[in-house]
Enzyme design. Structure first.
Site: not given
Length: 169
Positions: A23, A43
């Site tokens: 990210e 995730e």
């Protein structure tokens, strides 16, 4: 937080960029990688979602369907595949990602700094708008660079067949 940073940012991914690391790379303007690059958002395997921009930035870079596939499956991509789908701007098996990033930065560093900032704003903010609003934003950003000394220097350098020397004015 890199997204509103006023100058171009480059992530040199030399190894794993998973979860939060991925990210951070997505928050950069450009990404480069090499033979050791591995990118992924794992995730959902932990019953959470990417929470630092991954669900928003990844689809804007590679398209919604491919982003959904990567986030839903938690698949990891090597550097070659990351480059093929447009996640990496540059990929090399012979140059290090740091060398690629430095090479890219050198190509950018002599450009007009005010123009770079204005272009970054026009692209980043414009991508959040409809095309008509984006075009108005571009016009506004263009108007900001028209009156600069750097613009005059660029025109003079072009006419005189020399490299411009920009001062950010």
């Amino acid at each position: 937080y890199l997204y509103p940073f006023p100058v171009p940012t480059i992530a040199a991914i030399d190894g794993f960029a998973l979860g939060g690391g991925a990210e951070i790379a997505l928050a950069c303007d450009m990404r480069v990688g090499g033979k050791n690059t591995v990118f992924g958002l794992p995730e959902t395997s932990l019953a959470i979602i990417p929470g630092a921009g991954g669900t928003q930035r990844l689809p804007r870079i590679i398209g919604a369907a491919k982003a959904k596939e990567l986030i839903f499956t938690c698949d990891r991509l090597d550097g070659a595949e990351s480059h093929r789908i447009g996640l990496l701007n540059s990929f090399s098996t012979t140059q290090s990602p740091l060398d690629l990033a430095i090479s890219l930065a050198k190509k950018i560093k002599d450009k007009g700094p005010i123009a770079l900032r204005a272009a970054k704003i026009a692209i980043d903010v414009g991508m959040e708008m409809d095309i008509s609003s984006g075009m108005k934003l571009e016009e506004s950003c263009y108007q900001q660079v028209i009156s600069t000394k750097d613009r005059l220097e660029g025109l003079a350098a072009f006419k005189e067949k020399r490299k411009p020397v920009y001062k950010g004015e």
